[in-house]
Write a protein that holds these residues in place. Structure first.
Motif, PDB file in Angstrom:
ATOM      1  N   MET A 197      37.501  38.137  39.570  1.00 27.33           N
ATOM      2  CA  MET A 197      36.262  37.944  40.311  1.00 27.33           C
ATOM      3  C   MET A 197      35.957  36.459  40.463  1.00 27.33           C
ATOM      4  O   MET A 197      35.077  36.073  41.225  1.00 27.33           O
ATOM      5  CB  MET A 197      35.084  38.641  39.610  1.00 27.33           C
ATOM      6  CG  MET A 197      35.177  40.151  39.607  1.00 27.33           C
ATOM      7  SD  MET A 197      35.249  40.842  41.263  1.00 27.33           S
ATOM      8  CE  MET A 197      33.528  40.681  41.766  1.00 27.33           C
ATOM      9  N   ARG A 236      40.867  41.256  43.663  1.00 26.89           N
ATOM     10  CA  ARG A 236      39.564  40.735  43.268  1.00 26.89           C
ATOM     11  C   ARG A 236      38.737  41.947  42.868  1.00 26.89           C
ATOM     12  O   ARG A 236      38.234  42.690  43.715  1.00 26.89           O
ATOM     13  CB  ARG A 236      38.928  40.012  44.454  1.00 26.89           C
ATOM     14  CG  ARG A 236      37.654  39.275  44.121  1.00 26.89           C
ATOM     15  CD  ARG A 236      37.108  38.573  45.379  1.00 26.89           C
ATOM     16  NE  ARG A 236      35.653  38.558  45.324  1.00 26.89           N
ATOM     17  CZ  ARG A 236      34.945  37.652  44.640  1.00 26.89           C
ATOM     18  NH1 ARG A 236      35.542  36.690  43.989  1.00 26.89           N
ATOM     19  NH2 ARG A 236      33.623  37.717  44.625  1.00 26.89           N
ATOM     20  N   SER A 237      38.639  42.163  41.558  1.00 27.06           N
ATOM     21  CA  SER A 237      37.961  43.356  41.093  1.00 27.06           C
ATOM     22  C   SER A 237      37.542  43.155  39.643  1.00 27.06           C
ATOM     23  O   SER A 237      38.203  42.426  38.889  1.00 27.06           O
ATOM     24  CB  SER A 237      38.912  44.556  41.233  1.00 27.06           C
ATOM     25  OG  SER A 237      38.582  45.550  40.316  1.00 27.06           O
ATOM     26  N   ASP A 268      37.784  45.124  37.286  1.00 26.09           N
ATOM     27  CA  ASP A 268      38.703  45.725  36.309  1.00 26.09           C
ATOM     28  C   ASP A 268      40.126  45.182  36.441  1.00 26.09           C
ATOM     29  O   ASP A 268      41.078  45.767  35.920  1.00 26.09           O
ATOM     30  CB  ASP A 268      38.668  47.252  36.396  1.00 26.09           C
ATOM     31  CG  ASP A 268      39.455  47.777  37.569  1.00 26.09           C
ATOM     32  OD1 ASP A 268      39.761  46.992  38.497  1.00 26.09           O
ATOM     33  OD2 ASP A 268      39.776  48.983  37.565  1.00 26.09           O
ATOM     34  N   THR A 269      40.279  44.042  37.138  1.00 26.39           N
ATOM     35  CA  THR A 269      41.611  43.435  37.260  1.00 26.39           C
ATOM     36  C   THR A 269      41.588  42.008  36.708  1.00 26.39           C
ATOM     37  O   THR A 269      40.729  41.215  37.077  1.00 26.39           O
ATOM     38  CB  THR A 269      42.057  43.400  38.738  1.00 26.39           C
ATOM     39  OG1 THR A 269      42.052  44.746  39.234  1.00 26.39           O
ATOM     40  CG2 THR A 269      43.456  42.837  38.869  1.00 26.39           C
TER      41      THR A 269
END
Lengths: 204, 255
Positions: free
Chosen positions: A74, A93-94, A96-97
């Motif tokens: 993010m 782009r997350s 949880d990543t």
């Protein structure tokens, strides 16, 4: 033992210092990466800030064995800032990543120890993901390292075609972490084993 | 292009047997614009039965000749794959290694047998035999240039699938690696750098006899009786690394 740290952690300053020093020995002295070095001793870059998380394996005496840096996707990370061209679609782009960077095995480890530490680090990355609801990692890798990443047995998907960047061929991949990932690792022979307590002597 | 990549990778990952992998690879090879594939460890296949990757759809006559001559070791394409981690077209071979008469003969013979031009993706997992995934055609007239990046990617996944299916986990003789003491390792490093026992003794500040003894013990641990073999074996299993021995720019990882 495994330490999960943030960069400013006051209780773990010595573990972090040992890691930055080990990173300098591996990435600058051995692999000759063109990255900043602090005071000729520590490899620290712009992503070593309060948003980074470190997984550090250290001996009982605090010596660095291996480490990896996780950056939230993010925020600015290596793939999004330096190598977005390696992604054919959107750059990951997350919440949880996370991006795995600076996967570092101490230079002083002997071959058999390297393998133990490597396996422990990979296993720790998967456990950390499952404990913290991280569904995927992403990573940028040179092709020779890419083949090793695949050999760990976890599920990988390329984010784009490999490309020549600055004279080396790089590829970006997504590593998908699922409940069966630990099983996939052990099927590939990546199993946790007791770690060497202290790193080996320095080579001459 | 990425949809195609993901499709091919899914296909590779679903295979459950050697036969499946062979069939999947035949289909994938065609889809990439090639006729032949070879997934192989760079070893003398006839001398290494069992835990070795060696799967291909080459013409039978060529394969027989190749295996009987143990070309897995001397093949210039394989040698070139040891100096790069990036896939290369065979026409680039001479940029990677010095080609000798014998190499030209091997390449000519391949051409006569219908393996004229190819693209080889090196595949190296530390501690295991080096290997590669090759895609090849009869001649250079229809070489699918645009497919090379995709072939690089698919080749890496294909080799990993072959590893998973054909090699039992943890098997490749790396479980019981000989371990050198730190001092033995220091001595082995300087031997690999071409120093004599006397020179090593000066560098490390120890007696020459002591160096000789360390090296002798290190050789015993590896079951070899020559210093050059000690260098080869310690390099092969990662006890020593090339970058320690030859100071040159070397960037295997980039993160």
């Amino acid at each position: 033992m495994l330490h999960v740290l943030k960069s400013g952690d006051p209780l773990e300053v010595s573990v972090l210092r040992a890691m930055f020093k080990a990173r300098k020995e591996v990435f600058v002295d051995l692999l000759r990466w063109d990255v900043p070095v602090l005071g000729d001793t520590f490899e620290v870059d712009q992503f070593d800030n309060e948003h980074a998380t470190y997984l550090v394996l250290a001996g009982r005496d605090g010596r660095h064995l291996g480490s990896a840096r996780l950056l939230p996707t993010m925020r600015a990370n290596i793939l999004s800032s330096l190598y977005p061209m390696l992604c054919e679609g959107e750059v990951p782009r997350s919440v949880d990543t996370y991006e795995i960077t600076r996967f570092c095995l101490d230079r002083d480890l002997r071959a058999s120890e390297r393998r133990l530490v490597r396996d422990a680090l990979v296993t720790s990355l998967v456990e950390h993901a499952l404990e913290n609801r991280i569904g995927a990692y992403c990573a940028v890798a040179h092709m020779s390292w890419f083949q090793q990443i695949l050999a760990f047995g976890w599920k990988c998907r390329p984010l784009g075609l490999p490309q020549m960047v600055g004279g080396t061929m790089l590829a970006a991949a997504r590593i998908i972490i699922e409940p069966d990932t630990p099983h996939r690792l052990s099927a590939a022979g990546i199993v946790p084993a007791p770690l060497p307590e202290t790193a080996g002597r320095k080579a001459a | 292009m990425m949809d195609l990549a993901h499709g091919l990778i899914e296909l590779i990952e679903q295979v459950g047997s050697r036969e499946d992998l062979g069939e999947a690879m035949t289909a994938i090879t065609r889809r990439l614009g090639f006729e032949f594939f070879a997934l192989t460890h760079h070893v003398d296949v006839q001398a290494n039965e069992g835990d070795v990757i060696h799967l291909h759809n080459y013409p039978e006559r060529w394969a027989e000749y190749y295996d009987s001559m143990a070309l897995g070791l001397a093949d210039p394409v394989h040698r070139a794959a040891h100096v790069t981690s990036v896939g290369f077209r065979w026409s680039q071979l001479k940029k990677l290694i010095a080609l000798e008469k014998r190499d030209m003969k091997i390449l000519d013979k391949g051409r006569q047998q219908g393996i004229g031009d190819g693209f080889t993706v090196p595949a190296n997992v530390p501690g295991e035999a080096r290997g590669s995934c090759t895609f090849a055609n009869r001649d250079s007239s229809q070489f699918p240039e645009a497919m090379m990046p995709l072939a690089q990617l698919v080749g890496a996944f294909a080799f990993e699938a072959a590893r998973r299916l054909l090699i039992p986990p943890g098997d490749p003789a790396c479980q019981d690696l000989p371990r050198l003491t730190p001092r033995q390792r220091d001595c082995a490093l300087w031997v690999a750098r071409g120093k004599t026992d006397w020179e090593v003794s000066r560098i490390l500040g120890i007696e020459e006899d002591t160096v000789t003894r360390h090296i002798k013990m290190a050789c015993e641990r590896y079951g070899v009786n020559k210093r050059t073999l000690l260098a080869v074996r310690t390099l092969f299993d990662g006890t020593l690394s090339f970058s320690e021995i030859v100071a040159r720019r070397y960037t295997p990882f980039r993160e």
